[in-house]
Design a protein around this motif. Structure first.
Motif, PDB file in Angstrom:
ATOM      1  N   HIS A  41       0.977  -1.157  -0.147  1.00  0.00           N
ATOM      2  CA  HIS A  41      -0.136  -0.001  -0.231  1.00  0.00           C
ATOM      3  C   HIS A  41       0.757   1.457  -0.019  1.00  0.00           C
ATOM      4  O   HIS A  41       0.601   2.223  -0.609  1.00  0.00           O
ATOM      5  N   GLU A  42       1.915   1.344   0.740  1.00  0.00           N
ATOM      6  CA  GLU A  42       2.850   2.476   0.932  1.00  0.00           C
ATOM      7  C   GLU A  42       3.708   2.500  -0.267  1.00  0.00           C
ATOM      8  O   GLU A  42       3.937   3.588  -0.922  1.00  0.00           O
ATOM      9  N   VAL A  43       4.162   1.260  -0.963  1.00  0.00           N
ATOM     10  CA  VAL A  43       5.011   1.403  -2.127  1.00  0.00           C
ATOM     11  C   VAL A  43       4.028   2.015  -3.157  1.00  0.00           C
ATOM     12  O   VAL A  43       4.789   2.782  -3.903  1.00  0.00           O
ATOM     13  N   ASN A  44       3.024   1.830  -3.393  1.00  0.00           N
ATOM     14  CA  ASN A  44       2.034   1.966  -4.330  1.00  0.00           C
ATOM     15  C   ASN A  44       1.856   3.489  -4.496  1.00  0.00           C
ATOM     16  O   ASN A  44       1.475   4.188  -5.417  1.00  0.00           O
ATOM     17  N   LYS A  45       1.850   4.299  -3.331  1.00  0.00           N
ATOM     18  CA  LYS A  45       1.698   5.590  -3.341  1.00  0.00           C
ATOM     19  C   LYS A  45       3.076   6.444  -2.963  1.00  0.00           C
ATOM     20  O   LYS A  45       2.892   7.676  -2.514  1.00  0.00           O
TER      21      LYS A  45
END
Ligand code: AHG
Ligand code: MN
Ligand code: MN
Length: 339
Positions: A41-45
Motif C-alpha cells: 500500500h505504501e510502495v504504491n503511493k
C-alpha cells in the motif's frame, strides 16, 4: 463457478505438509502476508507523499537507507513482534539480530526470520519494481532460552520456508516450504492474494542473462568469458540482456521465462554485493525448488556455512543448464573460487 484459492486458504490447507506442525509456521506466513500488504500500500503511493528520497541515515553496510527501506523494516518487525510468531529477526536494516522482547527474553517460539525488507530500493524514486525477501529457519538453540547468533547462521539448506514479494505491475507473493514454489497475485481492490502460479517451474534453459555489465572491466575472467559466450552468434545465441537492478524482479522474470542472474565478485566488490542470509539463500531455495540452480560460481549456495549476519557472496542463479554452463567457465579459473 471457478474456485479461486486464496493465500490464506492455501497456507492452512498445506499445513499438513509439516511433520509435527503446530500451526506456528502457518501463522508466521500469514504475518508476512499481512505485512506485505501494508508495505504494498505504501510502495504504491510512493510518488504521492513525502516519503521519497533518503532517510538521512546509512545502514551498517554504509549504504544510504531510503525512507521506504526503514518503513518496510518497521512494518515487518512490528507485525512479527505483535503477533508473537518468532523469537528473533535479522534484517538488512538492523546492525545485529533482534531478540523479540529484548535482550535475555526467553521464547517458546520455534522460528527465526531473516529478511531484506525492501530490495532494489534505489528503484523507488523512478517507479520501478521493488521487493521483499524472507527466509525462515527453525532455531537450533533450546526452546525456552533467548535466541543466539547461531540460530541465524545456519546454512541455506536448513531453511524451512523462503519467499519474496514483488511490488510490480501487479503485486505477487511467491514462496516455498520445500514442496514446490507457488505464486499468489494480489487483488488490490479487496486486498486478497489469489493462487495464480501454482507449482512454478524454472525452464531448464533460457535466453536471458542479467548482470550489471557496466562493471565488466572489474569482473573475474571466468565471468568475462561467459558473457562473451552469451553474446556469440551461435546455437540460439546471442541471448538477450535484461537487468532491472532489483534482484527480486530480475529473479522473478527469469524464473518465469528462463534465464540467469549473476552478481559476481569484482575488483570493486571482492565478495560480491548480495547478502548470503537474506538475499542469496532464500532465492537459492526457491530456485532449487523450481528445478533451477544457485551457486557462487563454484559451489552450491545452500551449502555455504555462514560466518556473519551480513556476509556477502557472489551469486549465479536461475535456469539449471545456464548456471551449469557459467560454472564451466568459472572452473577454468579455480583461484577465483576464493573470495
Ligand atoms: P538493496 O536495495 O536491498 O540494497 O539491494 C539491491 C541489490 C539487488 O536488488 C540488485 O540486484 C543489486 O543490488 C543491484 O546492484 P548494482 O546497482 O550494483 O547492479
Ligand atoms: Mn537487497
Ligand atoms: Mn534492501
Amino acid at each position: 463457478m471457478k474456485n479461486h484459492i486464496t493465500l490464506g486458504e492455501y497456507i492452512i490447507e498445506n499445513q499438513k505438509d509439516f511433520q509435527y506442525s503446530s500451526g506456528e509456521l502457518s501463522n508466521l506466513l500469514s504475518s508476512i502476508k499481512l505485512a506485505s500488504k501494508v508495505v504494498n500500500h505504501e510502495v504504491n503511493k510512493a510518488g504521492l507523499v513525502d516519503i521519497l528520497g533518503d532517510a538521512g541515515n546509512e545502514n551498517i553496510q554504509g549504504e544510504d537507507q531510503q525512507k521506504l527501506d526503514v518503513y518496510a523494516n518497521d512494518v515487518f518487525m512490528q507485525t512479527l513482534v505483535n503477533r508473537q510468531m518468532v523469537c528473533g529477526v535479522a534484517s538488512e536494516e538492523e546492525d545485529d539480530f533482534v531478540i523479540i522482547g529484548g535482550k535475555n527474553q526467553t521464547h517458546d517460539n520455534k522460528y527465526v526470520v531473516l529478511m531484506d525488507p525492501l530490495d532494489g530500493s534505489s528503484n523507488i524514486d523512478v517507479n520501478v519494481s521493488v521487493g521483499t525477501i524472507f527466509s525462515i529457519y527453525r532455531r537450533i538453540s533450546p526452546i525456552g532460552t533467548p535466541v543466539v547468533k547461531e540460530d541465524f547462521l545456519q546454512p541455506g539448506n536448513m531453511q524451512v520456508a523462503a519467499g519474496y514479494v514483488v511490488y510490480g505491475t501487479s503485486t505477487m507473493l511467491v514462496y516455498t516450504t520445500g514442496h514446490g514454489v507457488h505464486g499468489f497475485t494480489l487483488n488490490p481492490a479487496i486486498g486478497t492474494f489469489y493462487l495464480s502460479h501454482p507449482n512454478m517451474k524454472s525452464p531448464k534453459d533460457g535466453k536471458i542473462y542479467s548482470i550489471n555489465e557496466g562493471y565488466y572491466s572489474h569482473f573475474p575472467q571466468g565471468v568475462k568469458d561467459y558473457l562473451k559466450y552469451c553474446q556469440e552468434e551461435e546455437e540460439g545465441r546471442p541471448y538477450s540482456a535484461r537487468y532491472i537492478g532489483s534482484l527480486v524482479s530480475d529473479f522473478h522474470r527469469n524464473l518465469i521465462k528462463g534465464g540467469i542472474y549473476i552478481y559476481p565478485t569484482s575488483s570493486k566488490a571482492p565478495q560480491g554485493k548480495l547478502r548470503l542470509l537474506y538475499e542469496c539463500n532464500p532465492m537459492a531455495f526457491l530456485a532449487e525448488q523450481a528445478g533451477g540452480w544457485a551457486s557462487d560460481g563454484y559451489k552450491r549456495i545452500l551449502e555455504i556455512k555462514p560466518s556473519e549476519l551480513h556476509q556477502r557472496v557472489p551469486l549465479f542463479i536461475g535456469s539449471k543448464n545456464m548456471v551449469g554452463k557459467a560454472e564451466e567457465f568459472m572452473a577454468q579459473y579455480p583461484d577465483d573460487a576464493k573470495y
